[in-house]
Structures are given as structure tokens and as C-alpha cells.
Design a protein around this motif. Sequence first.
Motif, short mmCIF file in Angstrom:
data_model
loop_
_atom_site.label_atom_id
_atom_site.label_comp_id
_atom_site.label_asym_id
_atom_site.label_seq_id
_atom_site.Cartn_x
_atom_site.Cartn_y
_atom_site.Cartn_z
N VAL A 1 0.87 -1.17 0.00
CA VAL A 1 0.00 0.00 0.00
C VAL A 1 0.91 1.21 0.00
O VAL A 1 1.47 1.57 1.05
CB VAL A 1 -0.93 0.02 1.23
CG1 VAL A 1 -1.85 1.22 1.19
CG2 VAL A 1 -1.72 -1.27 1.33
N GLY A 2 1.11 1.81 -1.15
CA GLY A 2 2.07 2.91 -1.26
C GLY A 2 3.46 2.39 -0.91
O GLY A 2 3.95 1.46 -1.54
N GLU A 3 4.05 2.95 0.13
CA GLU A 3 5.38 2.52 0.58
C GLU A 3 5.32 1.52 1.74
O GLU A 3 6.34 1.13 2.28
CB GLU A 3 6.20 3.75 1.02
CG GLU A 3 6.46 4.74 -0.09
CD GLU A 3 7.32 4.16 -1.19
OE1 GLU A 3 8.34 3.53 -0.89
OE2 GLU A 3 6.96 4.34 -2.37
N THR A 4 4.10 1.12 2.12
CA THR A 4 3.90 0.32 3.32
C THR A 4 3.40 -1.07 2.98
O THR A 4 2.62 -1.25 2.05
CB THR A 4 2.88 1.01 4.24
OG1 THR A 4 3.34 2.32 4.52
CG2 THR A 4 2.68 0.25 5.53
N ASP A 5 3.81 -2.06 3.75
CA ASP A 5 3.29 -3.42 3.63
C ASP A 5 2.13 -3.57 4.61
O ASP A 5 2.13 -2.99 5.70
CB ASP A 5 4.36 -4.46 3.97
CG ASP A 5 5.48 -4.49 2.94
OD1 ASP A 5 5.23 -4.13 1.78
OD2 ASP A 5 6.61 -4.88 3.31
N LEU A 6 1.14 -4.37 4.23
CA LEU A 6 0.01 -4.72 5.07
C LEU A 6 -0.16 -6.23 4.95
O LEU A 6 -0.30 -6.74 3.84
CB LEU A 6 -1.25 -3.98 4.62
CG LEU A 6 -2.53 -4.19 5.40
CD1 LEU A 6 -2.36 -3.78 6.86
CD2 LEU A 6 -3.68 -3.41 4.76
N MET A 7 -0.12 -6.95 6.08
CA MET A 7 -0.20 -8.41 6.06
C MET A 7 -1.56 -8.88 6.54
O MET A 7 -2.22 -8.19 7.33
CB MET A 7 0.90 -9.00 6.93
CG MET A 7 2.28 -8.72 6.44
SD MET A 7 3.50 -9.53 7.52
CE MET A 7 5.01 -8.95 6.80
N PHE A 8 -1.95 -10.08 6.09
CA PHE A 8 -3.25 -10.67 6.41
C PHE A 8 -3.11 -12.15 6.69
O PHE A 8 -2.24 -12.83 6.14
CB PHE A 8 -4.21 -10.58 5.21
CG PHE A 8 -4.63 -9.21 4.85
CD1 PHE A 8 -5.84 -8.71 5.29
CD2 PHE A 8 -3.84 -8.41 4.05
CE1 PHE A 8 -6.26 -7.44 4.93
CE2 PHE A 8 -4.25 -7.14 3.68
CZ PHE A 8 -5.45 -6.66 4.13
N SER A 9 -4.04 -12.66 7.47
CA SER A 9 -4.23 -14.10 7.65
C SER A 9 -5.64 -14.31 8.17
O SER A 9 -6.19 -13.44 8.84
CB SER A 9 -3.23 -14.66 8.66
OG SER A 9 -3.45 -16.05 8.84
N ASP A 10 -6.21 -15.47 7.83
CA ASP A 10 -7.44 -15.89 8.50
C ASP A 10 -7.04 -16.63 9.76
O ASP A 10 -6.02 -17.31 9.79
CB ASP A 10 -8.24 -16.85 7.60
CG ASP A 10 -9.08 -16.11 6.57
OD1 ASP A 10 -9.78 -15.17 6.95
OD2 ASP A 10 -9.02 -16.49 5.39
N LYS A 11 -7.85 -16.50 10.79
CA LYS A 11 -7.64 -17.34 11.98
C LYS A 11 -7.96 -18.77 11.59
O LYS A 11 -8.86 -19.02 10.79
CB LYS A 11 -8.51 -16.87 13.13
CG LYS A 11 -8.08 -15.53 13.65
CD LYS A 11 -8.62 -15.28 15.03
CE LYS A 11 -8.10 -13.94 15.49
NZ LYS A 11 -7.48 -13.98 16.75
N PHE A 12 -7.23 -19.70 12.14
CA PHE A 12 -7.45 -21.12 11.85
C PHE A 12 -8.77 -21.53 12.49
O PHE A 12 -9.10 -21.07 13.59
CB PHE A 12 -6.29 -21.95 12.43
CG PHE A 12 -6.18 -23.31 11.83
CD1 PHE A 12 -5.62 -23.49 10.57
CD2 PHE A 12 -6.65 -24.41 12.52
CE1 PHE A 12 -5.52 -24.74 10.02
CE2 PHE A 12 -6.56 -25.67 11.96
CZ PHE A 12 -5.99 -25.85 10.71
N PRO A 13 -9.56 -22.37 11.81
CA PRO A 13 -10.85 -22.79 12.39
C PRO A 13 -10.68 -23.31 13.82
O PRO A 13 -9.77 -24.06 14.12
CB PRO A 13 -11.30 -23.91 11.45
CG PRO A 13 -10.65 -23.59 10.15
CD PRO A 13 -9.32 -22.99 10.52
#
Length: 141
Positions: A62-74
Motif C-alpha cells: 500500500v504505497g510505501e507500506t506493507d500490510l499483512m493478512f491471515s485468517d484465523k485457523f478454524p
Amino acid sequence: MALRLVPYLMMNGDAAEAIRFYEQAFGAEVLFKQTFGEMPENPEFPLPAEAKGLISHAMLKVGETDLMFSDKFPGQPHQTGDQVTICISSDDKEKSKRIFEALQQGGQVKMPLQETFFSPSYGIVTDKFGVTFQIYTEDQK
């Protein structure tokens, strides 16, 4: 020795939708996206069918920035407001260890600092103020 702090969003099964949303909203670029089903199999812990399509890890630029994601495990608890953590990314295992040990003082270890298939040293700790950090050491190949 590089050290970066990256926002990490832990979603409740809707990470793929959130990634598409933020990709459009911010004009972001998807740098990496992997589902739990695409991870290396562990015969000791078979993957439940409902987890296979969930996001295990993704990164947007995002522009100069990283944004990380994950789903919580069931089966993992999810509480709105707790889904934002901070990923501390380091290129030095000893620095990662020092940071992890400092943050766990008066806090709670969620995952001990250990070698994983994606990092030579990774762990999760909630500090004494209730802030959760993921300590990630970059693989220096």
C-alpha cells in the motif's frame, strides 16, 4: 540489520474478501497470497477441509507500506478489535530473540519463538499492555 514493524490483520474467514476490498480502496498490489491448503502438509496435524481455502498469509503493498493478512485457523477464538497485531520483521535471529524475550516479560507467549517452514525464528507474544506482536525473522538465503 533491518528492522520493520508491519500491521498484521487477523481475519475471521474473510481475509480474501478483505484483500480484494483493500486492493481496490487503496490501489494496493498483492505481493503474496497463500491458503492453508497450499502450505506444506504435516501428517501429524491433518488439515481440516474447512481450512483449505482460508488465507494462511498474504501481503499487500500500500504505497510505501506493507500490510499483512491471515485468517484465523478454524476453532481459534476471534474477537472484533483483537484482529490487528504488529509483525516485527528482522533479518537477525539474535535480535528477534532479544525482542521476543523483552516483550514476554509480564506478558503471555502465544507461540514460542521457533523455526518454521517460512522463517528461521518466528513466534507470537502479547506484551503486558495487551498488544500482540508476531516476531518474524527473514530467511537469509
